[in-house]
Motif scaffolding. Structure first.
Motif, PDB file in Angstrom:
ATOM      1  N   PRO A  13      -5.063  -4.157   1.530  1.00 29.58           N
ATOM      2  CA  PRO A  13      -5.001  -2.787   2.058  1.00 29.58           C
ATOM      3  C   PRO A  13      -3.822  -2.024   1.437  1.00 29.58           C
ATOM      4  O   PRO A  13      -2.783  -2.596   1.134  1.00 29.58           O
ATOM      5  CB  PRO A  13      -4.804  -2.987   3.554  1.00 29.58           C
ATOM      6  N   VAL A  14      -4.051  -0.718   1.228  1.00 29.48           N
ATOM      7  CA  VAL A  14      -2.998   0.129   0.667  1.00 29.48           C
ATOM      8  C   VAL A  14      -2.051   0.495   1.801  1.00 29.48           C
ATOM      9  O   VAL A  14      -2.424   1.201   2.726  1.00 29.48           O
ATOM     10  CB  VAL A  14      -3.588   1.401   0.013  1.00 29.48           C
ATOM     11  N   LYS A  15      -0.844  -0.014   1.719  1.00 26.54           N
ATOM     12  CA  LYS A  15       0.179   0.297   2.708  1.00 26.54           C
ATOM     13  C   LYS A  15       1.317   0.977   1.986  1.00 26.54           C
ATOM     14  O   LYS A  15       1.203   1.334   0.814  1.00 26.54           O
ATOM     15  CB  LYS A  15       0.662  -0.981   3.395  1.00 26.54           C
ATOM     16  N   LYS A  16       2.421   1.152   2.662  1.00 29.24           N
ATOM     17  CA  LYS A  16       3.584   1.762   2.025  1.00 29.24           C
ATOM     18  C   LYS A  16       4.061   0.858   0.899  1.00 29.24           C
ATOM     19  O   LYS A  16       4.487  -0.266   1.126  1.00 29.24           O
ATOM     20  CB  LYS A  16       4.718   1.939   3.030  1.00 29.24           C
ATOM     21  N   ASN A  17       3.963   1.353  -0.297  1.00 34.34           N
ATOM     22  CA  ASN A  17       4.427   0.625  -1.468  1.00 34.34           C
ATOM     23  C   ASN A  17       4.893   1.669  -2.463  1.00 34.34           C
ATOM     24  O   ASN A  17       4.107   2.528  -2.874  1.00 34.34           O
ATOM     25  CB  ASN A  17       3.300  -0.241  -2.047  1.00 34.34           C
ATOM     26  N   ARG A  18       6.146   1.602  -2.842  1.00 35.90           N
ATOM     27  CA  ARG A  18       6.690   2.648  -3.700  1.00 35.90           C
ATOM     28  C   ARG A  18       6.121   2.617  -5.106  1.00 35.90           C
ATOM     29  O   ARG A  18       6.277   3.578  -5.857  1.00 35.90           O
ATOM     30  CB  ARG A  18       8.210   2.557  -3.738  1.00 35.90           C
ATOM     31  N   PHE A  19       5.468   1.544  -5.504  1.00 36.45           N
ATOM     32  CA  PHE A  19       4.905   1.445  -6.846  1.00 36.45           C
ATOM     33  C   PHE A  19       3.471   1.966  -6.935  1.00 36.45           C
ATOM     34  O   PHE A  19       2.875   1.951  -7.991  1.00 36.45           O
ATOM     35  CB  PHE A  19       4.961   0.002  -7.345  1.00 36.45           C
ATOM     36  N   ILE A  20       2.904   2.415  -5.811  1.00 36.02           N
ATOM     37  CA  ILE A  20       1.548   2.953  -5.801  1.00 36.02           C
ATOM     38  C   ILE A  20       1.621   4.471  -5.765  1.00 36.02           C
ATOM     39  O   ILE A  20       2.340   5.050  -4.958  1.00 36.02           O
ATOM     40  CB  ILE A  20       0.745   2.442  -4.587  1.00 36.02           C
ATOM     41  N   THR A  21       0.861   5.113  -6.636  1.00 35.36           N
ATOM     42  CA  THR A  21       0.780   6.570  -6.671  1.00 35.36           C
ATOM     43  C   THR A  21      -0.608   6.980  -6.210  1.00 35.36           C
ATOM     44  O   THR A  21      -1.618   6.460  -6.694  1.00 35.36           O
ATOM     45  CB  THR A  21       1.030   7.089  -8.103  1.00 35.36           C
ATOM     46  N   LEU A  22      -0.663   7.904  -5.265  1.00 34.25           N
ATOM     47  CA  LEU A  22      -1.937   8.447  -4.784  1.00 34.25           C
ATOM     48  C   LEU A  22      -2.081   9.851  -5.351  1.00 34.25           C
ATOM     49  O   LEU A  22      -1.273  10.730  -5.078  1.00 34.25           O
ATOM     50  CB  LEU A  22      -1.962   8.500  -3.259  1.00 34.25           C
ATOM     51  N   ALA A  23      -3.093  10.071  -6.154  1.00 30.76           N
ATOM     52  CA  ALA A  23      -3.334  11.390  -6.740  1.00 30.76           C
ATOM     53  C   ALA A  23      -4.822  11.674  -6.719  1.00 30.76           C
ATOM     54  O   ALA A  23      -5.611  10.944  -7.332  1.00 30.76           O
ATOM     55  CB  ALA A  23      -2.801  11.447  -8.167  1.00 30.76           C
ATOM     56  N   GLY A  24      -5.210  12.711  -5.996  1.00 31.57           N
ATOM     57  CA  GLY A  24      -6.620  13.098  -5.950  1.00 31.57           C
ATOM     58  C   GLY A  24      -7.515  12.012  -5.384  1.00 31.57           C
ATOM     59  O   GLY A  24      -8.646  11.869  -5.831  1.00 31.57           O
ATOM     60  N   GLY A  25      -7.037  11.255  -4.431  1.00 30.91           N
ATOM     61  CA  GLY A  25      -7.841  10.195  -3.839  1.00 30.91           C
ATOM     62  C   GLY A  25      -7.886   8.922  -4.663  1.00 30.91           C
ATOM     63  O   GLY A  25      -8.533   7.952  -4.284  1.00 30.91           O
ATOM     64  N   GLN A  26      -7.257   8.927  -5.802  1.00 24.61           N
ATOM     65  CA  GLN A  26      -7.225   7.751  -6.675  1.00 24.61           C
ATOM     66  C   GLN A  26      -5.861   7.065  -6.552  1.00 24.61           C
ATOM     67  O   GLN A  26      -4.840   7.727  -6.496  1.00 24.61           O
ATOM     68  CB  GLN A  26      -7.450   8.155  -8.130  1.00 24.61           C
ATOM     69  N   THR A  27      -5.871   5.755  -6.498  1.00 17.61           N
ATOM     70  CA  THR A  27      -4.617   4.998  -6.463  1.00 17.61           C
ATOM     71  C   THR A  27      -4.365   4.391  -7.831  1.00 17.61           C
ATOM     72  O   THR A  27      -5.297   3.960  -8.514  1.00 17.61           O
ATOM     73  CB  THR A  27      -4.669   3.868  -5.407  1.00 17.61           C
ATOM     74  N   SER A  28      -3.096   4.363  -8.195  1.00 18.84           N
ATOM     75  CA  SER A  28      -2.717   3.731  -9.461  1.00 18.84           C
ATOM     76  C   SER A  28      -1.301   3.185  -9.330  1.00 18.84           C
ATOM     77  O   SER A  28      -0.542   3.577  -8.441  1.00 18.84           O
ATOM     78  CB  SER A  28      -2.790   4.734 -10.617  1.00 18.84           C
ATOM     79  N   VAL A  29      -0.971   2.271 -10.199  1.00 21.80           N
ATOM     80  CA  VAL A  29       0.366   1.692 -10.217  1.00 21.80           C
ATOM     81  C   VAL A  29       1.263   2.608 -11.041  1.00 21.80           C
ATOM     82  O   VAL A  29       0.918   2.994 -12.156  1.00 21.80           O
ATOM     83  CB  VAL A  29       0.345   0.264 -10.822  1.00 21.80           C
TER      84      VAL A  29
END
Length: 163
Positions: A13-29
């Motif tokens: 599950p996507v939780k608080k993680n500073r290395f994850i970027t959420l942009a336009g509904g897409q997640t990326s490292v």
């Protein structure tokens, strides 16, 4: 980074993680942040307001770093004082009772440190081991009988080190 990559892959599950970027509904490292974190890995800043060591010599970087490395002992003392010594917060309203409570807690802490230094055991191990062994005296008429369990060799050695 492994957690971030698993979350982006949908395996966690996507939780608080500073290395994850959420942009336009897409997640990326966030690889830029990863590079910065890897460049600073293992570096730590130390600050002090000391002008001299306790022995009067000038403060060196080695002294400051070794002092910081000893902080775990102080933190351990406060964790231990709450749990092993059963020193819970007491709501006192008079200065004398507050001072008495703190005096008792710190006296127990000093005795605990003494026992740990002499025996090489943690206070938890010492208390658990020694708690089972008691001596009682029974008066039967004019006779005084003493009943006790024999001490195991390791506890006998630990008690001898304390004397």
């Amino acid at each position: 980074m492994a957690k971030a990559e698993k979350a982006v892959a949908g395996l966690a599950p996507v939780k608080k993680n500073r290395f994850i970027t959420l942009a336009g509904g897409q997640t990326s490292v966030n690889r830029e942040l990863e590079a910065k974190a890897r460049a600073l890995a293992g570096l730590k800043g130390y600050t002090t307001n000391l002008a001299a060591c306790p022995d009067g010599t000038p403060v060196t970087a080695g002294f400051v770093i070794s002092s910081y490395h000893q902080l775990w002992r102080i933190e351990k003392s406060f964790r231990m004082s709450k749990h092993d010594l059963k020193a819970r917060p007491v709501y006192h309203h008079k200065r004398e009772s507050i001072d008495a409570h703190l005096g008792i807690v710190f006296a127990a802490l000093a005795v605990t440190r003494f026992i740990e230094d002499r025996t090489g055991w943690s206070i938890k191990r010492f208390v658990r081991t020694a708690r089972r062994y008691r001596t009682i005296q029974i008066r039967a008429g004019q006779h005084l009988l003493t009943a006790e369990d024999p001490l195991p060799p390791d506890l006998r050695v630990a008690l001898a080190r304390i004397k």
